[in-house]
Scaffold this active site. Structure first.
Site, PDB file in Angstrom:
ATOM      1  N   VAL A 297     -25.536 -97.811 -68.431  1.00  0.00           N
ATOM      2  CA  VAL A 297     -26.684 -97.304 -68.913  1.00  0.00           C
ATOM      3  C   VAL A 297     -26.523 -96.397 -70.285  1.00  0.00           C
ATOM      4  O   VAL A 297     -27.515 -96.251 -70.993  1.00  0.00           O
ATOM      5  CB  VAL A 297     -27.423 -96.303 -67.814  1.00  0.00           C
ATOM      6  CG1 VAL A 297     -28.582 -95.724 -68.004  1.00  0.00           C
ATOM      7  CG2 VAL A 297     -27.432 -97.098 -66.559  1.00  0.00           C
TER       8      VAL A 297
ATOM      9  N   HIS B  89     -36.349 -90.599 -55.965  1.00  0.00           N
ATOM     10  CA  HIS B  89     -35.809 -91.976 -56.590  1.00  0.00           C
ATOM     11  C   HIS B  89     -35.286 -92.792 -55.514  1.00  0.00           C
ATOM     12  O   HIS B  89     -34.725 -92.208 -54.476  1.00  0.00           O
ATOM     13  CB  HIS B  89     -35.027 -91.673 -57.565  1.00  0.00           C
ATOM     14  CG  HIS B  89     -34.353 -93.102 -58.392  1.00  0.00           C
ATOM     15  ND1 HIS B  89     -35.415 -93.903 -58.748  1.00  0.00           N
ATOM     16  CD2 HIS B  89     -33.203 -93.355 -58.652  1.00  0.00           C
ATOM     17  CE1 HIS B  89     -34.620 -94.951 -59.310  1.00  0.00           C
ATOM     18  NE2 HIS B  89     -33.409 -94.698 -59.390  1.00  0.00           N
TER      19      HIS B  89
ATOM     20  N   VAL C 198     -29.691 -88.551 -65.632  1.00  0.00           N
ATOM     21  CA  VAL C 198     -29.908 -90.141 -64.970  1.00  0.00           C
ATOM     22  C   VAL C 198     -29.051 -90.260 -63.914  1.00  0.00           C
ATOM     23  O   VAL C 198     -29.304 -91.228 -62.851  1.00  0.00           O
ATOM     24  CB  VAL C 198     -29.511 -91.048 -66.161  1.00  0.00           C
ATOM     25  CG1 VAL C 198     -29.684 -92.546 -65.635  1.00  0.00           C
ATOM     26  CG2 VAL C 198     -30.414 -90.869 -67.331  1.00  0.00           C
ATOM     27  N   THR C 199     -27.825 -89.741 -63.671  1.00  0.00           N
ATOM     28  CA  THR C 199     -26.957 -89.849 -62.628  1.00  0.00           C
ATOM     29  C   THR C 199     -27.528 -89.834 -61.175  1.00  0.00           C
ATOM     30  O   THR C 199     -28.060 -88.686 -60.869  1.00  0.00           O
ATOM     31  CB  THR C 199     -25.704 -89.031 -62.919  1.00  0.00           C
ATOM     32  OG1 THR C 199     -25.231 -89.172 -64.045  1.00  0.00           O
ATOM     33  CG2 THR C 199     -24.812 -89.403 -61.913  1.00  0.00           C
TER      34      THR C 199
HETATM   35  O1  TXD Z   1     -33.096 -94.447 -62.147  1.00  0.00           O
HETATM   36  C1  TXD Z   1     -32.140 -93.671 -62.253  1.00  0.00           C
HETATM   37  N1  TXD Z   1     -32.350 -92.610 -62.313  1.00  0.00           N
HETATM   38  C2  TXD Z   1     -30.946 -94.451 -62.220  1.00  0.00           C
HETATM   39  C3  TXD Z   1     -29.557 -94.135 -61.971  1.00  0.00           C
HETATM   40  C4  TXD Z   1     -31.057 -95.964 -62.763  1.00  0.00           C
HETATM   41  C5  TXD Z   1     -29.797 -96.716 -63.075  1.00  0.00           C
HETATM   42  C6  TXD Z   1     -28.572 -96.228 -62.842  1.00  0.00           C
HETATM   43  N2  TXD Z   1     -28.338 -94.783 -62.188  1.00  0.00           N
HETATM   44  C7  TXD Z   1     -27.276 -93.926 -62.124  1.00  0.00           C
HETATM   45  O2  TXD Z   1     -26.913 -93.627 -63.507  1.00  0.00           O
HETATM   46  C8  TXD Z   1     -26.041 -94.879 -61.563  1.00  0.00           C
HETATM   47  O3  TXD Z   1     -26.238 -94.735 -60.126  1.00  0.00           O
HETATM   48  C9  TXD Z   1     -24.962 -93.945 -61.874  1.00  0.00           C
HETATM   49  O4  TXD Z   1     -24.613 -92.623 -61.324  1.00  0.00           O
HETATM   50  C10 TXD Z   1     -25.552 -93.641 -63.505  1.00  0.00           C
HETATM   51  C11 TXD Z   1     -24.696 -94.420 -64.374  1.00  0.00           C
HETATM   52  O5  TXD Z   1     -24.982 -95.938 -64.284  1.00  0.00           O
HETATM   53  P1  TXD Z   1     -24.007 -96.905 -65.120  1.00  0.00           P
HETATM   54  O6  TXD Z   1     -24.716 -98.340 -64.615  1.00  0.00           O
HETATM   55  O7  TXD Z   1     -24.267 -96.627 -66.550  1.00  0.00           O
HETATM   56  O8  TXD Z   1     -22.647 -96.732 -64.531  1.00  0.00           O
HETATM   57  P2  TXD Z   1     -21.285 -96.966 -65.022  1.00  0.00           P
HETATM   58  O9  TXD Z   1     -21.294 -98.269 -65.966  1.00  0.00           O
HETATM   59  O10 TXD Z   1     -20.263 -97.123 -64.247  1.00  0.00           O
HETATM   60  O11 TXD Z   1     -20.918 -95.923 -66.325  1.00  0.00           O
HETATM   61  C12 TXD Z   1     -20.631 -94.650 -65.933  1.00  0.00           C
HETATM   62  C13 TXD Z   1     -19.779 -94.052 -66.894  1.00  0.00           C
HETATM   63  C14 TXD Z   1     -18.414 -94.688 -67.110  1.00  0.00           C
HETATM   64  O12 TXD Z   1     -18.113 -95.290 -68.206  1.00  0.00           O
HETATM   65  C15 TXD Z   1     -17.358 -93.545 -66.721  1.00  0.00           C
HETATM   66  O13 TXD Z   1     -15.967 -93.632 -67.282  1.00  0.00           O
HETATM   67  C16 TXD Z   1     -18.044 -92.317 -67.237  1.00  0.00           C
HETATM   68  O14 TXD Z   1     -19.407 -92.582 -66.642  1.00  0.00           O
HETATM   69  N3  TXD Z   1     -17.703 -91.065 -66.521  1.00  0.00           N
HETATM   70  C17 TXD Z   1     -17.481 -89.960 -67.403  1.00  0.00           C
HETATM   71  N4  TXD Z   1     -18.212 -89.793 -68.439  1.00  0.00           N
HETATM   72  C18 TXD Z   1     -17.809 -88.344 -68.887  1.00  0.00           C
HETATM   73  N5  TXD Z   1     -17.191 -87.232 -68.160  1.00  0.00           N
HETATM   74  C19 TXD Z   1     -16.998 -87.568 -66.884  1.00  0.00           C
HETATM   75  N6  TXD Z   1     -16.622 -86.738 -66.097  1.00  0.00           N
HETATM   76  C20 TXD Z   1     -17.387 -88.973 -66.431  1.00  0.00           C
HETATM   77  N7  TXD Z   1     -17.097 -89.461 -65.077  1.00  0.00           N
HETATM   78  C21 TXD Z   1     -17.268 -90.937 -65.446  1.00  0.00           C
END
Ligand code: TXD
Length: 311
Positions: free
Chosen positions: A13, A175, A118-119
């Site tokens: 995302v 959500h 978004v998380t």
């Molecule tokens: O409608 C909505 N709100 C949503 C929510 C719709 C779609 C996705 N939704 C949620 O967004 C999903 O349940 C996840 O909690 C987040 C992110 O989804 P995504 O599909 O992008 O997940 P990924 O591909 O696993 O990416 C998460 C990234 C990954 O690269 C990790 O290394 C990084 O987060 N990550 C961090 N980055 C910075 N700082 C910290 N602490 C960290 N921890 C993990």
């Protein structure tokens, strides 16, 4: 002044949203992740799309929050997905920790910024970001309703074979399972959905919308939806950065509206330069109000689990 937008989390995302924001020419984009090399690599790739797509913002990939200094807006997508054996509560705690540490950095480097969370679990993560940042609640909001409404519109458009842009929909509440779609206020070419379809058919479209995320997860096997979620977050960023005063369903902190207090839940808001500039109170039917309250109760319950532990 050029705007600066930081995406925290360069996963599916986050990276897609970074590209959407760059392609809309909203400003300079910083992509941050804990994984070394990931945001840098994706950032370079996006930068190389610029000459083809014709956008001119800078794109920087980093692991260092200092590079995000003075951002106007953050979109937080950092988080973990649920792994086998992990309960919802485990995920809640883990992601709350991530949102906590992220928000501390945002507060340190960009105390005047606006945060779009978004998380998942979305509404609770908004509440964590608000309480850690100490920002005014209008500057901390969550993305969910735009996505849920878009899913509803997409399924209606398949049903009527009408372009989705001729359909408007409103979805309130939490959500996921707790969403509160309002078929009464959903219009197909200006006509209420409730006048066009029998109740059973509407119920099945609502059900498919509620399971919209799960349907995609089941097909993908690993990972979850990202094109539509990223587009929805980018739309919010655009409304804020361009001061559009657009009416959009977002997760907002309620302080008495809809009879709810001190809780994040999806409601229609006006988004502009200062964030949530107005929470719009629709006239709801009693059963819609109770559905919204049930939805909010789940958010408060889960938030209470975190109190004393993480907050
Ligand atoms: O409608 C909505 N709100 C949503 C929510 C719709 C779609 C996705 N939704 C949620 O967004 C999903 O349940 C996840 O909690 C987040 C992110 O989804 P995504 O599909 O992008 O997940 P990924 O591909 O696993 O990416 C998460 C990234 C990954 O690269 C990790 O290394 C990084 O987060 N990550 C961090 N980055 C910075 N700082 C910290 N602490 C960290 N921890 C993990």
């Amino acid at each position: 002044m050029r705007k600066k937008i930081t995406l925290v989390g360069a996963g599916h995302v986050g990276a897609t949203c970074a590209h959407d924001i760059a392609a809309k020419n909203l400003g300079d984009v910083v992509l941050l992740d804990v994984v070394e090399g990931l945001p840098q690599g994706l950032g370079l790739d996006m930068l190389q799309a610029a000459p083809i797509e014709g956008f001119d913002g800078q794109i920087l990939g980093t692991n260092d929050y200092a590079d995000t200094k003075n951002s106007d807006l953050y979109v937080i997508t950092a988080g973990l997905a649920r792994k086998p054996g992990m309960t919802r509560e485990d995920l809640l705690r883990k992601n709350a920790q991530i949102i906590k540490s992220t928000t501390e950095q945002i507060k340190k480097y960009s105390p005047d910024s606006i945060i779009i969370v978004v998380t998942n679990p979305l509404d609770i993560m908004c509440q964590v970001a608000l309480s850690i940042s100490g920002f005014e609640s209008r500057r901390v909001m969550g993305m969910a309703g735009i996505l849920d409404a878009a899913r509803f519109r997409a399924f209606i458009s398949l049903e009527f074979k009408v372009p989705a842009r001729e359909i408007s929909a409103m979805v309130l509440g939490g959500h996921g399972d707790a969403m509160v779609p309002l078929p009464r206020l959903t219009l197909v070419k200006g006509k209420p959905l409730t006048d066009l379809l029998p109740k059973e058919k509407i119920d099945s479209l609502v059900e498919r919308t509620k399971n919209g995320g799960a349907e995609i997860v089941n097909l993908l096997k690993t990972g979850s939806a990202y094109y539509a979620p990223a587009a929805a977050a980018a739309l919010m960023a655009e409304a804020v950065l361009l001061d559009q005063k657009k009416l959009l369903p977002c997760s907002a902190y309620l302080n008495g509206q809809y009879g709810l207090k001190e809780v994040y839940i999806g409601v229609p808001v006006k988004l502009g330069r200062s964030g949530i500039e107005e929470i719009v109170e629709l006239k709801l039917a009693p059963e819609e109000i109770s559905a919204l309250k049930r939805s909010a109760a789940v958010v408060s319950e889960n938030f209470n689990i975190l109190k004393g532990e993480i907050l």
